[in-house]
Design a protein around this motif. Sequence first.
Motif, PDB file in Angstrom:
ATOM      1  N   LEU A   1       0.824  -1.203   0.000  1.00 55.02           N
ATOM      2  CA  LEU A   1       0.000   0.000   0.000  1.00 55.02           C
ATOM      3  C   LEU A   1       0.861   1.256   0.000  1.00 55.02           C
ATOM      4  O   LEU A   1       0.548   2.245  -0.672  1.00 55.02           O
TER       5      LEU A   1
ATOM      6  N   MET B   1       0.529   4.086  -2.734  1.00 56.90           N
ATOM      7  CA  MET B   1       0.117   5.429  -2.325  1.00 56.90           C
ATOM      8  C   MET B   1       1.114   6.482  -2.782  1.00 56.90           C
ATOM      9  O   MET B   1       0.728   7.593  -3.165  1.00 56.90           O
TER      10      MET B   1
ATOM     11  N   MET C   1       0.297   6.962  -6.471  1.00 57.84           N
ATOM     12  CA  MET C   1      -0.952   7.699  -6.660  1.00 57.84           C
ATOM     13  C   MET C   1      -0.819   9.145  -6.203  1.00 57.84           C
ATOM     14  O   MET C   1      -1.416  10.057  -6.793  1.00 57.84           O
TER      15      MET C   1
ATOM     16  N   ALA D   1      -3.845   0.891  -9.014  1.00 53.76           N
ATOM     17  CA  ALA D   1      -3.676   0.856  -7.565  1.00 53.76           C
ATOM     18  C   ALA D   1      -4.900   0.240  -6.893  1.00 53.76           C
ATOM     19  O   ALA D   1      -4.782  -0.617  -6.011  1.00 53.76           O
ATOM     20  N   PHE D   2      -6.098   0.657  -7.301  1.00 52.41           N
ATOM     21  CA  PHE D   2      -7.323   0.090  -6.737  1.00 52.41           C
ATOM     22  C   PHE D   2      -7.466  -1.382  -7.128  1.00 52.41           C
ATOM     23  O   PHE D   2      -7.936  -2.201  -6.341  1.00 52.41           O
TER      24      PHE D   2
ATOM     25  N   GLN E   1      -8.706   1.007   0.976  1.00 53.15           N
ATOM     26  CA  GLN E   1      -8.992   1.949  -0.102  1.00 53.15           C
ATOM     27  C   GLN E   1      -9.256   3.346   0.436  1.00 53.15           C
ATOM     28  O   GLN E   1      -9.071   4.342  -0.266  1.00 53.15           O
TER      29      GLN E   1
ATOM     30  N   TYR F   1      -7.472   4.884   2.472  1.00 56.11           N
ATOM     31  CA  TYR F   1      -6.193   5.601   2.480  1.00 56.11           C
ATOM     32  C   TYR F   1      -5.941   6.286   1.136  1.00 56.11           C
ATOM     33  O   TYR F   1      -5.329   7.349   1.077  1.00 56.11           O
ATOM     34  N   PHE F   2      -6.385   5.655   0.062  1.00 64.54           N
ATOM     35  CA  PHE F   2      -6.180   6.253  -1.253  1.00 64.54           C
ATOM     36  C   PHE F   2      -6.937   7.569  -1.381  1.00 64.54           C
ATOM     37  O   PHE F   2      -6.432   8.539  -1.962  1.00 64.54           O
TER      38      PHE F   2
ATOM     39  N   VAL G   1      -5.143  10.241   0.157  1.00 61.05           N
ATOM     40  CA  VAL G   1      -4.063  10.729  -0.706  1.00 61.05           C
ATOM     41  C   VAL G   1      -4.578  11.811  -1.647  1.00 61.05           C
ATOM     42  O   VAL G   1      -3.955  12.863  -1.826  1.00 61.05           O
TER      43      VAL G   1
ATOM     44  N   GLN H   1     -15.330   5.407  -2.195  1.00 60.59           N
ATOM     45  CA  GLN H   1     -14.671   4.141  -1.878  1.00 60.59           C
ATOM     46  C   GLN H   1     -15.646   2.963  -1.780  1.00 60.59           C
ATOM     47  O   GLN H   1     -15.377   1.886  -2.316  1.00 60.59           O
TER      48      GLN H   1
END
Length: 705
Positions: free
Chosen positions: A24, A28, A31, A130-131, A147, A149-150, A153, A392
């Motif tokens: 991750l 991250m 991304m 990434a997802f 997800q 956390y994305f 970001v 998400q």
Amino acid sequence: MSTTAPPAAGEDTVLTHRQILTILGGLMMAMFLAALDQTIVSTAMRTIADDLGGFSLQAWATTAFLITSTISTPLYGKLSDIYGRKPFILFSIGIFIVGSVLCGIATSIYELAAFRAVQGIGAGGLFSLAFAIIGDVVPPRERAKYQGYFLAVFGTSSVLGPVLGGFFAGASSILGVTGWRWIFYINVPIALAAFLVVMRVLHIPHRRQDHRIDWPGAVALIVCLVPLLTVAEQGREWGWGDVKSLACYGIGFVGLVLFLVAETAYKDEALLPMRLFRGRTFSVASIGSFILGMAMFGGLLTLPLYLQIVKGATPTEAGLMLLPLVLGIMTGSIVSGQVIARAGRYRIFPIIGSVLMLAALALFSRIGADTPLWRTMLIMALMGLGLGGNMQPVITAVQNAANPREIGVATSTVTFFRSMGGTLGAAVFLSVLFSLLPNKIKSAYTAAGATPDFQQAARAHPDQLKAIQAASGGGSSGGGLSDTSFLEKLDTAISHPFKVGFSDSMATVFMVAAGIMVVGLIVILFLPEIPLRSMSAAQARAAEDAAAAGSASVTDPAAADADRSPAHSPTSPASDPASAPGAGRTPDSAPASGPAAGAHSAPAYSAVSSNGSGAAGHTTSHSDPAAAASNGGSGANGGSGHTAGLASGALAPADGTSPANGGGAHEADGTAAAVDHVPAHAVDGGAHEADGEARLSDTPPRHAL
């Protein structure tokens, strides 16, 4: 003739929390670069364009990035499903590094636009892959936590982008290099770190799928999107009815028709298989994401303008003022992720999120030039909570409903629709804003003309009134409003009506966005609730591969003959139903068989055919009593489902789950849902959500061990 079976399903695909966090971290970082790049460049673009002598052409640098990143998104999804994620995530990071270095050495605005296009090719993969990778390594029930956390970001980049952009653009030179060039050079060390992390820790088993690549569909998609994205960015300058705009509409329409023809001809091998839209989750999520993108990106685009023009903030200050929005996104995404992981329910969050977004947009339409900043920030926090609870869980729902071998195309398609919605929303809302602005400003000055303060200031500063008249007469393209820095030099009484006119125009934009969000809320209400699986996509694919290998290891000729028979072998009911955990039955199934001498019989189940009909199931003996694996026709092809022995004694996952699509067990491919975190076939003769409205079975899946 027996063959060696692969490792037990999920044996090398179950990652620890620490391993997931390491992966991750690399994703991250990648991304973060792609998300930050858009905001940091837009903040510094005026400085960059002035330095390169291409102020009037600066929009093409943004347009080039937008076109390549949008078009490449579905391509990455499909190709990574075929060849694996790792090569393409590494390629996307690598090409992003190359594009960043090239942008840093650009000597003209034309070179910058071309190099930004290279950057966009990399960014398109960073967003979607990434997802998809998280979908590969984390089960749907746990996926929402990671997800989230994305989204944090994305929120963080929206704050840091203007701050860093203003810093680098304002520096004449750093270490002997022009300040704005560091906007691109700063990407290199972070991207290299992300590249090394992903290369070292990302090891997802993948079996290459042999089928054609939909090159006609890819070319048709390019023909469709390039002119449409171009006119979306340039139409306000050209005029929406201009010959160039009309030509873009026509070419885009032809490309769309060709794309639909190609996708229909390629069927399951298509870049975007049309059958995916037969699944309600996928179709609702795609339409909802498009509408969400319009309301979100289109509406929020005016917030930084409001903060800079009306509140007099610098780009750096405006970025910091958006912090409540970021905190709202982080809070909404993390809270929804934690609750989804515990309760296993996701449908309520997109609904609540859409309601919060609708309320926030309606409240934004009420703010004016004199609204206190703290009140605007509270509305930002409300908007952030709605976004965090919406984006998400929708991705989680799509990945949960998709075939594990199509996680990439499912994820990238939803991302693609959201991006397209945002592009269209930005074009429409900016056009509305600048169309209304001249008349709104004129009305505000007419109303202010009767006040003593304004009359006194007008007599003292007649030159300032002329500057206002010149700026507000630019028409729908914005004209003289391309530079509003002159407002800082005006008397407060003279500049205030201008700010009132801008606020009134912005209020209309937010009202339109709220109206669009109403439609989005209605669409989201149709999102079905499918219990979340407890296996990651990689585990499910490994289980399928183990089952496929096991079907080739039948050592008993009699069992093989029985397997080829179209009818079930006569068996007696199990003496102890509890001895076969997970082995349930649907209304049309026979009771599970008890164990024979030294062998296990797996419960028969109906494999799914391409038209939703069930084919006959079979039972065979297993040469190793340690375990049994189930194998059915794939969702697209169907065929006779059967179970066969595994020579190596491959075990089913310890949590009682079974291959997620052992018999085509996926919404888009064949099944409707999962029960107790394992896929459950729909009843009614094998009907599935992709082929119609299927309902959940009250029993566990028949192919569970």
